[in-house]
Design a protein around this motif. Structure first.
Motif, short mmCIF file in Angstrom:
data_model
loop_
_atom_site.label_atom_id
_atom_site.label_comp_id
_atom_site.label_asym_id
_atom_site.label_seq_id
_atom_site.Cartn_x
_atom_site.Cartn_y
_atom_site.Cartn_z
N TYR A 67 4.28 -7.44 -13.20
CA TYR A 67 2.84 -7.65 -13.20
C TYR A 67 2.24 -7.11 -11.91
O TYR A 67 2.84 -7.21 -10.83
CB TYR A 67 2.51 -9.14 -13.35
N ALA A 68 1.02 -6.56 -12.01
CA ALA A 68 0.40 -5.89 -10.87
C ALA A 68 0.11 -6.84 -9.72
O ALA A 68 0.04 -6.40 -8.57
CB ALA A 68 -0.91 -5.22 -11.32
N ILE A 69 -0.03 -8.13 -9.99
CA ILE A 69 -0.41 -9.06 -8.93
C ILE A 69 0.64 -9.11 -7.82
O ILE A 69 0.30 -9.32 -6.65
CB ILE A 69 -0.70 -10.47 -9.50
N VAL A 95 -7.75 -15.29 -3.15
CA VAL A 95 -7.73 -14.94 -4.57
C VAL A 95 -6.36 -14.40 -4.96
O VAL A 95 -5.82 -14.74 -6.02
CB VAL A 95 -8.84 -13.92 -4.90
N ALA A 96 -5.77 -13.58 -4.11
CA ALA A 96 -4.43 -13.05 -4.38
C ALA A 96 -3.42 -14.18 -4.52
O ALA A 96 -2.58 -14.19 -5.43
CB ALA A 96 -4.00 -12.09 -3.27
N ASP A 97 -3.50 -15.15 -3.61
CA ASP A 97 -2.57 -16.27 -3.65
C ASP A 97 -2.74 -17.10 -4.92
O ASP A 97 -1.77 -17.48 -5.58
CB ASP A 97 -2.78 -17.14 -2.41
N ARG A 137 0.80 -8.03 -1.87
CA ARG A 137 1.25 -7.37 -0.65
C ARG A 137 0.21 -6.39 -0.12
O ARG A 137 -0.02 -6.28 1.08
CB ARG A 137 2.57 -6.64 -0.91
N ASP A 138 -0.43 -5.68 -1.04
CA ASP A 138 -1.40 -4.66 -0.64
C ASP A 138 -2.56 -5.24 0.15
O ASP A 138 -2.98 -4.69 1.19
CB ASP A 138 -1.96 -3.94 -1.87
N GLN A 178 0.81 -1.21 0.00
CA GLN A 178 0.00 0.00 0.00
C GLN A 178 0.85 1.27 0.00
O GLN A 178 0.58 2.22 0.75
CB GLN A 178 -0.98 -0.01 1.17
N GLN A 179 1.89 1.29 -0.84
CA GLN A 179 2.64 2.53 -1.03
C GLN A 179 1.71 3.60 -1.59
O GLN A 179 0.87 3.33 -2.44
CB GLN A 179 3.83 2.29 -1.97
#
Length: 384
Positions: A348-350, A331-333, A355-356, A204-205
Motif C-alpha cells: 500500500y502506498a501509505i 495524517v500520515a500516522d 517515509r516520504d 523520497q526515492q
C-alpha cells in the motif's frame, strides 16, 4: 491572486489528469529504481511545468503565489519525487535570480530553466551549518574578474541533475553573520566543482541529494547575483519565504492523497462483520485529518493571497510551513493506523508516503526554526 480563472482551470485539470493517468501508476517503479523515467521528464517539459513561477518575459508561466499553491495541491497527490524534480526550477533554484538577479543573468539563465533545458539547484546547507545558515563557511575570494570558491555544501536537492547552482558563500571571511554572505550562480562544468555520492535517504526515492564540493572553483564575477556582495543571505531568506509557502501547499496535497487512500481502505476493509469505517474510533481519525487539512489549506491560500497583495508574509509563511508539515505527519500516522498491518508493508502506498513526508518538517527550515521565526517576528512587532 488568480489572474485568469479559465486558463488556471485548464492548467489544473491538465496537471490532475497527468498525475492520475501518468504519475500515480509509476509510483512503485520510481520507488524501486530511484529514478524518474526520462519520458515523464519530457512530458513535464511539454506541459511547461519547469517554468511555472518564472516570469513570462523569460519563457515561464509566471504563476502568482495563489496560483502556484493551487498547482502544488494538485501535483502533490502523487509521489513527492515528481514535484521535487521541477520544484527547484520554480523555487529555490531560480528565484534568487528572479528576485535579485541582474538583467543579464535573467536573460542568460531563466529561459533555459523555464523550458527545463537545465535544472537549477540551491546550495546553502553545509556540514556545519543547517538551521544556523548564517554561520556557513564556504568562502568566495575576489581574484581579478573571478571569485575563488572553497567549501562543501550538503543535502543539496537535485544536485546530481543540476546544471547551475545558486551558491551562498562568505565574501568577507573576517565578518560574522549573514551580512558577509553573497550569492553566486555556478555552472556545473566549472573547474573545481565536484559532486559527492548520491545520498541514501529514508524516503523520497527518485528525488536526489548529494554534497557539492568547491575546491579553488573560479566563478566569473559577473555571476555574483545582483552584482553586489553581502546581500546573498537576504536573497536566500526571500527565496525561502516563498519556498515555505510552496512546501506547505505540497503538504496539504499529499495529506489529501493519504486521507483519500485511508478512507477508501476503511470503507473496503471488513472487521466484525462491517467496514471499519463504521467504527467511531476510525471515524475520529478520519474527521481529525479532514479538519486539519482544511485548516492548513485555508492558511496557505490566505498567506498566498497576502503575498500577492505585496504584504510581508515572513510570519505567515512560517506559520503555514509549521502547521501544514506537522499536520501532514499526523495524517500520515493516522493513515498507517487505519490501514493496520497493511499500512506497514509496501503493498500500500501509505507505507511509502509515511517515509516520504517526514522530510517536510525538516527542509526549508525545520519546525523549530519556524517557531523561532514566528516568535521573534511577534516580539519585534510588539516592540514597535
Amino acid at each position: 491572486m488568480i489572474r485568469d480563472q479559465e486558463t488556471l482551470t485548464m492548467l489544473l485539470d491538465s496537471v490532475s489528469r497527468f498525475v492520475r493517468e501518468q504519475l500515480i501508476p509509476l509510483e512503485d517503479e520510481v520507488a524501486e529504481t530511484d529514478q524518474v523515467p526520462d519520458r515523464v521528464v519530457a512530458q513535464m517539459r511539454e506541459l511547461g511545468l519547469f517554468g511555472l513561477a518564472i516570469p513570462e518575459a523569460y519563457g515561464g508561466l509566471e504563476l502568482t503565489m495563489e496560483e502556484e499553491v493551487l498547482f502544488a495541491f494538485a501535483i502533490a497527490k502523487t509521489s513527492p519525487a515528481f514535484r521535487s524534480l521541477i520544484g527547484t526550477n520554480n523555487g529555490i533554484g531560480s528565484q534568487g535570480i528572479v528576485i535579485d538577479g541582474t538583467e543579464a543573468q535573467k536573460r542568460k539563465y531563466l529561459p533555459r530553466l523555464a523550458s527545463g533545458e537545465i535544472i537549477g539547484s540551491f546550495a546553502l546547507t553545509e556540514p556545519g551549518s543547517g538551521s544556523d545558515a548564517a554561520s556557513l563557511r564556504t568562502s568566495a575570494v575576489r581574484d581579478g574578474d573571478h571569485y575563488v570558491l572553497n567549501g562543501t555544501k550538503r543535502f543539496i536537492t537535485n544536485a546530481p541533475e543540476a546544471s547551475i547552482f545558486t551558491v551562498m558563500a562568505r565574501t568577507d571571511p573576517q565578518a560574522r553573520g549573514g551580512h558577509a554572505i553573497s550569492a553566486f550562480i555556478v555552472e556545473k562544468e566549472t573547474p573545481g566543482l565536484s559532486l559527492g555520492k548520491i545520498d541514501k535517504k529514508m524516503g523520497q526515492q527518485g528525488a536526489h541529494t548529494c554534497d557539492v564540493v568547491f575546491e579553488d572553483c573560479r566563478v566569473p564575477a559577473e555571476n555574483l547575483i545582483g552584482g553586489r556582495e553581502g546581500v546573498g543571505f537576504k536573497t536566500a531568506m526571500k527565496v525561502l519565504d516563498k519556498g515555505r509557502l510552496h512546501i506547505a501547499a505540497v503538504s496539504v496535497g499529499v495529506a489529501e492523497r493519504m486521507l483519500d487512500d485511508a478512507l477508501r481502505y476503511a470503507m473496503e476493509r471488513q472487521q466484525f462483520g462491517q467496514p471499519i469505517a463504521e467504527f467511531q474510533l476510525i471515524q475520529a481519525m478520519l474527521a481529525d485529518s479532514k479538519a486539519e487539512i482544511y485548516a492548513a489549506r485555508c492558511m496557505v491560500l490566505d498567506a498566498a493571497q497576502r503575498r500577492d497583495a505585496g504584504q510581508d508574509v515572513s510570519t505567515e509563511a512560517s506559520c503555514c510551513k509549521l502547521f501544514a508539515t506537522e499536520m501532514c505527519g499526523r495524517v500520515a500516522d493516522r493513515a498507517v493506523q487505519i490501514h493496520g498491518g497493511a499500512g506497514y508493508v509496501s503493498d500500500y502506498a501509505i507505507e511509502r508516503f509515511y517515509r516520504d513526508v517526514r522530510l517536510f518538517r525538516i527542509y526549508e527550515g525545520t519546525t523549530q526554526i519556524q517557531q523561532l521565526v514566528i516568535a521573534r517576528n511577534m516580539i519585534k512587532e510588539a516592540g514597535g
